[in-house]
Design an enzyme around this catalytic site. Sequence first.
Site, PDB file in Angstrom:
ATOM      1  N   ARG A 148       0.857  -1.175   0.000  1.00 49.85           N
ATOM      2  CA  ARG A 148       0.000   0.000   0.000  1.00 49.85           C
ATOM      3  C   ARG A 148       0.901   1.235   0.000  1.00 49.85           C
ATOM      4  O   ARG A 148       2.026   1.194   0.490  1.00 49.85           O
ATOM      5  CB  ARG A 148      -0.900   0.027   1.233  1.00 49.85           C
ATOM      6  CG  ARG A 148      -1.830  -1.174   1.384  1.00 49.85           C
ATOM      7  CD  ARG A 148      -2.634  -1.058   2.680  1.00 49.85           C
ATOM      8  NE  ARG A 148      -3.550  -2.175   2.840  1.00 49.85           N
ATOM      9  CZ  ARG A 148      -3.299  -3.279   3.551  1.00 49.85           C
ATOM     10  NH1 ARG A 148      -2.121  -3.394   4.176  1.00 49.85           N
ATOM     11  NH2 ARG A 148      -4.189  -4.249   3.661  1.00 49.85           N
ATOM     12  N   ARG A 245      -0.497  -2.441  -6.784  1.00 48.70           N
ATOM     13  CA  ARG A 245      -0.777  -3.499  -5.794  1.00 48.70           C
ATOM     14  C   ARG A 245      -1.748  -4.529  -6.375  1.00 48.70           C
ATOM     15  O   ARG A 245      -1.550  -5.727  -6.251  1.00 48.70           O
ATOM     16  CB  ARG A 245      -1.358  -2.856  -4.538  1.00 48.70           C
ATOM     17  CG  ARG A 245      -1.752  -3.831  -3.416  1.00 48.70           C
ATOM     18  CD  ARG A 245      -2.097  -3.013  -2.180  1.00 48.70           C
ATOM     19  NE  ARG A 245      -2.908  -3.736  -1.208  1.00 48.70           N
ATOM     20  CZ  ARG A 245      -2.424  -4.497  -0.230  1.00 48.70           C
ATOM     21  NH1 ARG A 245      -1.126  -4.683  -0.118  1.00 48.70           N
ATOM     22  NH2 ARG A 245      -3.248  -5.076   0.635  1.00 48.70           N
TER      23      ARG A 245
END
Length: 308
Positions: A148, A245
């Site tokens: 993240r 991601r």
Amino acid sequence: MDLAQAREDYLGYLAIERGSSSHTVEAYGRDLRRYVAWLEEQGVEDPDAVTSDLIVCYLRSLEDAGLAATSVERALSAIKGFHRFMLRDQIATKHPAASLPLPKKAERLPEVLSVQQALALLDQPFPETAAGQRDRAILEVLYGCGLRVSELCGLDTSCVMLDEELIRVFGKGAKERVVPIMGTAKEALFSYLSVWRPELVSARSGSAVFLNQRGGRLTRQSVFSIVEWAGRTVGVEGLHPHVLRHSFATHMLQGGADIRTVQEILGHASITTTQIYTHVDRSHLRMTYLAAHPRARRGRGHPHNSDK
């Protein structure tokens, strides 16, 4: 205690006792400030004066104002948590939002890059400067480790164990996990730390891995700008860190990684969250089936195949 004071107590509870991220606390703070201000306009300041009908009217006012369904859904989640907190701490004697159902979420498949787009993004030439090689390392680590953006910005040098090909990451709620770092991500991070980071270091750097031009810890907003710029240079408009991601998870699963391994690397509390990536590229599933099953291409009932 009035609603405004109870709201501040609740936000403090989220940050300190629950360990919620600063991003979550800020988002809930915005939602609840707007909610409490609306109630005060209706002449309601006492927590026990709030009714479920009032909450429904408030949510309709958000919809009428043109807020997206996801924003209204988040507002209701914040409101439910707020009233639950007030009941628990005996600030109120009832929970008027308890019976209000959260809207059913439509399944939203995450946006991902193709493997070719990911390679183009990471293989593009980066300037041979401290900032340029920092940006290369940022993109490689986001895609190579599935981090993240908040986790990337929070990285400290003590968390990087390149000899062991690992990095220590602190995710949501300050939960710690260890993530592998190999290949070009390891190479780019090693080069940045050993050659280029020293050029950015200042008295304010501390142990932060990724530094801005003044030597301070790089912010989320700066990383968003770096990723968007890098995407635009290879024809991917509006690229943001979470797409990297998503792409990491999708490409890992397509490459044959076990879903529980991907879950652990991503730091998902539930495997249900990780499973969405198995639905992203259904064409991949079809091609795998066609390649693997001995009778997949031998059907005789296809409408274009007629026996004569």
